[in-house]
Design a protein around this motif. Structure first.
Motif, short mmCIF file in Angstrom:
data_model
loop_
_atom_site.label_atom_id
_atom_site.label_comp_id
_atom_site.label_asym_id
_atom_site.label_seq_id
_atom_site.Cartn_x
_atom_site.Cartn_y
_atom_site.Cartn_z
N PHE A 171 51.24 19.84 91.84
CA PHE A 171 50.64 20.09 90.54
C PHE A 171 50.25 18.75 89.91
CE2 PHE A 171 55.16 19.61 89.82
CZ PHE A 171 55.28 18.91 88.62
N GLY A 172 49.47 18.81 88.84
CA GLY A 172 49.04 17.59 88.16
C GLY A 172 49.68 17.48 86.79
N VAL A 173 49.68 16.27 86.26
CA VAL A 173 50.16 15.99 84.92
C VAL A 173 49.04 15.27 84.18
CG1 VAL A 173 51.93 14.88 83.51
CG2 VAL A 173 52.51 15.75 85.79
N TRP A 174 48.73 15.73 82.97
CA TRP A 174 47.59 15.19 82.22
C TRP A 174 48.02 14.74 80.84
CZ3 TRP A 174 43.05 13.29 83.11
CH2 TRP A 174 42.13 13.14 82.08
N GLN A 175 47.75 13.46 80.55
CA GLN A 175 47.95 12.90 79.21
C GLN A 175 46.58 12.73 78.59
OE1 GLN A 175 50.23 9.26 79.05
NE2 GLN A 175 49.43 8.72 77.04
N ALA A 176 46.28 13.52 77.59
CA ALA A 176 44.93 13.59 77.04
C ALA A 176 44.59 12.37 76.19
CB ALA A 176 44.76 14.85 76.20
#
Length: 268
Positions: free
Chosen positions: A128-133
């Motif tokens: 899975f991915g992790v996203w910091q906007a």
């Protein structure tokens, strides 16, 4: 998902940490893939950030809903959908993944001005991915046909791997059925955001534990027929899921996803 004002004055969807905020597909043929999903979901496409190569964002009703990127040309990696979970600090989340027995495969790294990302896997190998906007807050539209609707993890031990996600994202958990520890829903701020199915000894050997992304459609049977007509295939039909009737399908490159027509459970 709540509304927040973006840096250019437009309104975007803000996703609390731990909630699925984006879905990204990596493929070998960009043009054919865009043609398939454009015909299936009505998507249009615009250029996205290129930290990992060529990348486009799928647009529906003027809102970005998913991404498609180009795999390395060596052909070793299969086409696959990957869900991304929101984080306030992707570096800290990546470190938490490591300390809880997971693996960090890519990053953390900056995606131009859009944000910061990492691609990781849980202790059983589900990616899975992790996203910091930053400028890009994630998908801006949900609840209509053609948008991501739900994510489910298929694994060997739901209760065990739920501890990993609960620790990494501070996610609560609730059994779908009180006496079934192998069927779990993860919750953020009391809202269900993803499902975990354990006791899956029949997982495909070429996939193993994996996340499955669901897209909302008006009619599951018609959508499955449309997938086949466009060169994809129906993997399994007649599914009864936590969010409604669904079918599991694959695009022409073999990337597996699901379609669901009626959301029986409110999602985050």
């Amino acid at each position: 998902m709540t509304e927040a004002r973006g840096p250019n004055g437009t309104t975007h969807a803000w996703h609390p940490p731990g909630t699925p905020c984006w879905a990204s597909l990596m493929v070998h043929g960009m043009a054919a893939t865009q043609e398939f999903y454009g015909a299936l979901f009505g998507w249009e496409f615009r250029p996205g950030p290129r930290p990992l190569g060529r990348y486009v964002r799928a647009v529906l009703n003027e809102q970005e809903v998913a991404g498609i990127g180009l795999l390395p040309p060596d052909g070793q990696l299969p086409a696959a959908w990957t869900p991304y979970f929101a984080s306030d600090d992707v570096d800290a989340t990546a470190e938490s993944v490591r300390s809880c027995g997971g693996t960090v495969a890519v990053g953390p790294l900056d995606a131009d001005e859009a944000g910061r990302l990492a691609i990781v896997s849980d202790p059983m190998g589900a990616v899975f991915g992790v996203w910091q906007a930053a400028e890009h807050l994630g998908r801006g539209l949900t609840g209509v046909p053609g948008t991501p609707a739900w994510n489910e993890l298929f694994t060997y031990d739901a209760a065990g791997v739920a501890k990993f996600y609960r620790t990494v994202f501070a996610a609560g958990r609730e059994p779908v059925v009180d006496d079934d520890p192998d069927d779990v829903v993860l919750r953020i701020d009391g809202r269900p955001v993803a499902g975990i199915h354990g006791a899956c000894p029949a997982l495909p050997r070429d996939r193993g534990p994996h996340w499955l992304t669901y897209f909302q459609v008006e009619d599951v049977d018609r959508a499955a027929e449309r997938v086949a007509a466009l060169g994809g295939r129906v993997v399994r039909s007649g599914d009864v899921t936590a969010v409604g009737p669904a079918a599991t399908v694959a695009d022409p490159e073999g990337a597996v996803f699901a379609v669901v027509s009626r959301l029986d459970r409110p999602i985050g």
